[in-house]
Motif scaffolding. Structure first.
Motif, mmCIF file in Angstrom:
data_model
loop_
_atom_site.group_PDB
_atom_site.id
_atom_site.type_symbol
_atom_site.label_atom_id
_atom_site.label_comp_id
_atom_site.label_asym_id
_atom_site.label_seq_id
_atom_site.Cartn_x
_atom_site.Cartn_y
_atom_site.Cartn_z
ATOM 1 N N THR A 164 0.804 -1.282 -0.008
ATOM 2 C CA THR A 164 -0.198 0.122 0.058
ATOM 3 C C THR A 164 0.972 1.461 0.054
ATOM 4 N N ARG A 165 0.851 1.896 -1.052
ATOM 5 C CA ARG A 165 1.828 3.180 -1.194
ATOM 6 C C ARG A 165 1.397 3.876 -0.128
ATOM 7 N N ASP A 166 0.231 4.523 -0.108
ATOM 8 C CA ASP A 166 -0.244 5.613 0.593
ATOM 9 C C ASP A 166 -1.298 5.034 1.558
ATOM 10 N N GLN A 167 -0.961 4.702 2.943
ATOM 11 C CA GLN A 167 -1.986 3.939 3.874
ATOM 12 C C GLN A 167 -2.757 5.013 4.285
ATOM 13 N N ALA A 168 -2.449 6.243 4.451
ATOM 14 C CA ALA A 168 -3.223 7.567 5.076
ATOM 15 C C ALA A 168 -4.348 7.663 3.965
ATOM 16 N N ALA A 169 -3.949 7.780 2.656
ATOM 17 C CA ALA A 169 -4.839 7.993 1.452
ATOM 18 C C ALA A 169 -5.822 6.829 1.333
ATOM 19 N N GLU A 170 -5.493 5.655 1.377
ATOM 20 C CA GLU A 170 -6.250 4.542 1.107
ATOM 21 C C GLU A 170 -7.322 4.667 2.388
ATOM 22 N N SER A 171 -7.020 4.936 3.531
ATOM 23 C CA SER A 171 -8.026 4.857 4.693
ATOM 24 C C SER A 171 -8.916 5.887 4.462
ATOM 25 N N LYS A 172 -8.660 7.161 3.934
ATOM 26 C CA LYS A 172 -9.514 8.202 3.731
ATOM 27 C C LYS A 172 -10.391 7.899 2.665
ATOM 28 N N LEU A 173 -9.887 7.148 1.521
ATOM 29 C CA LEU A 173 -10.842 6.820 0.520
ATOM 30 C C LEU A 173 -11.970 5.867 0.802
ATOM 31 N N VAL A 174 -11.452 4.881 1.731
ATOM 32 C CA VAL A 174 -12.447 3.675 2.050
ATOM 33 C C VAL A 174 -13.280 4.385 2.935
ATOM 34 N N ALA A 175 -12.880 5.098 3.923
ATOM 35 C CA ALA A 175 -13.846 5.832 4.975
ATOM 36 C C ALA A 175 -14.755 6.925 4.339
ATOM 37 N N THR A 176 -14.372 7.568 3.266
ATOM 38 C CA THR A 176 -15.207 8.480 2.702
ATOM 39 C C THR A 176 -16.318 7.839 2.160
ATOM 40 N N LEU A 177 -15.829 6.745 1.194
ATOM 41 C CA LEU A 177 -17.080 5.918 0.349
ATOM 42 C C LEU A 177 -17.904 5.033 1.377
ATOM 43 N N LEU A 178 -17.681 4.738 2.396
ATOM 44 C CA LEU A 178 -18.495 4.107 3.210
ATOM 45 C C LEU A 178 -19.482 5.088 4.020
ATOM 46 N N ARG A 179 -18.875 6.212 4.283
ATOM 47 C CA ARG A 179 -19.733 7.313 4.921
ATOM 48 C C ARG A 179 -20.693 8.024 3.769
ATOM 49 N N TYR A 180 -20.257 7.922 2.784
ATOM 50 C CA TYR A 180 -21.077 8.347 1.650
ATOM 51 C C TYR A 180 -22.261 7.520 1.580
ATOM 52 N N ILE A 181 -22.071 6.131 1.391
ATOM 53 C CA ILE A 181 -23.026 5.181 0.968
ATOM 54 C C ILE A 181 -23.930 4.821 2.101
ATOM 55 N N GLU A 182 -23.529 5.211 3.539
ATOM 56 C CA GLU A 182 -24.543 5.179 4.468
ATOM 57 C C GLU A 182 -25.287 6.232 4.865
ATOM 58 N N THR A 183 -24.727 7.755 3.871
ATOM 59 C CA THR A 183 -25.697 8.705 4.323
ATOM 60 C C THR A 183 -26.758 8.796 3.226
ATOM 61 N N PRO A 184 -28.077 9.142 3.862
ATOM 62 C CA PRO A 184 -29.254 9.263 3.217
ATOM 63 C C PRO A 184 -28.969 10.019 1.889
ATOM 64 N N GLN A 185 -29.457 9.667 0.794
ATOM 65 C CA GLN A 185 -29.297 10.556 -0.327
ATOM 66 C C GLN A 185 -29.625 12.009 -0.477
ATOM 67 N N TYR A 186 -30.523 12.484 0.406
ATOM 68 C CA TYR A 186 -31.089 13.791 0.288
ATOM 69 C C TYR A 186 -30.281 14.801 1.139
ATOM 70 N N LEU A 187 -28.993 14.014 1.878
ATOM 71 C CA LEU A 187 -28.315 14.725 2.753
ATOM 72 C C LEU A 187 -26.698 14.684 2.076
ATOM 73 N N ARG A 188 -26.763 13.864 0.934
ATOM 74 C CA ARG A 188 -25.266 13.767 0.656
ATOM 75 C C ARG A 188 -24.678 15.087 -0.118
#
Length: 276
Positions: free
Chosen positions: A46-70
């Motif tokens: 993993t070249r950039d652990q912090a960047a990968e962590s941020k990516l996964v966290a952002t996408l997981l939070r996005y999908i969990e957020t109701p569409q009308y709030l995104r």
């Protein structure tokens, strides 16, 4: 559930990483996971652990957020370039247009304006929510619908997630190591997953006899299993886990991807422990 930050390291591009995280988000919701912790597994690939962590966290939070709030909670950024590929969760806190509109219903909300005598909230309805609490603009919270206050306002009161008697999504956090993630989970029973673990059926009695209120399930990454990650981070797997299980004995493939192990393991635990 504990997942390594290298979980999408084997995907060749952002598009494929997004699709993989979408599958993970669906699995978390299907099996009613309350918290997911992303732990640094120090994978050399993993070249950039912090960047990968941020990516996964952002996408997981996005999908969990109701569409009308995104749009209110997520500015346009590279990590969300392929967000349109993420599947809908259709959990109770992701209502369709004609759902959860009545007095007493719960909804997710975001504060869009603070006034002298309270706050105005976006609640995904024709009306805006109004509360006498002065809240921070941009704050997300769970609310309960009250009386209509005219054609464009509805009274709301703040509610804790624990008050809702349905599955209300998962929360995402990060940890610097597997041991830190397990500590943060505050679980009273910790399950590791590995092809070298016990048969799940043998482990079920031990899990049941402990009568745990909060169970943590940890997974390895695409390039290293839990035992290798523990060795890399200088900890003893026997001290970290109450049991290590193999949910896919006699696997027909050389490797099992983390997202596949996630679905198989949670499916069996759900059936054997909580499906009775």
């Amino acid at each position: 559930v504990l997942l390594p930050t290298s979980i999408v390291a084997d995907a060749p591009n952002l598009q494929q990483k997004t699709i993989k995280v979408g599958l993970i988000g669906r699995a978390l919701a299907i099996f009613r996971v309350g918290n997911v912790i992303l732990y640094d597994d120090d994978d050399p690939r993993t070249r950039d652990q912090a960047a990968e962590s941020k990516l996964v966290a952002t996408l997981l939070r996005y999908i969990e957020t109701p569409q009308y709030l995104r749009k209110l909670l997520f500015p346009r950024e590279r990590d969300l370039r392929y967000a349109g590929l993420l599947p809908p969760l259709r959990t109770p806190h992701h209502p369709l247009g004609d759902e959860r509109m009545k007095l007493g219903d719960y909804r997710e909300a975001v504060v869009i304006r603070t006034e002298k005598h309270g706050s105005i909230l976006e609640i995904g309805l024709r009306e805006k929510g109004i509360t006498d609490e002065r809240l921070k603009v941009g704050q997300r919270l769970t609310v309960r619908l009250g009386e209509r206050l005219g054609k464009d306002r509805v009274a709301v009161t703040r509610a804790a997630r624990e008050q809702v008697d349905e599955y209300w999504g998962y929360e995402v956090s990060s940890a610097k190591s597997l041991a830190d993630a397990l500590k943060d989970s505050k679980a009273d029973y910790i399950v590791g997953t590995s092809r070298y673990g016990k048969n799940l059926y043998e482990a079920v009695r031990g899990i049941e006899s402990s009568n745990p209120m909060r169970v943590a399930v940890a997974f390895g990454g695409p390039y290293a299993g839990l035992f290798e990650i523990c060795e890399r981070q200088g900890v003893d797997a026997k001290e970290l886990f109450d049991v290590v299980i193999n949910a896919i004995p006699h696997q027909g493939t050389a490797t099992v991807r983390t997202e596949e192990a996630l679905i198989a393991t949670l499916g069996l635990l759900n059936s054997l422990l909580w499906g009775k």
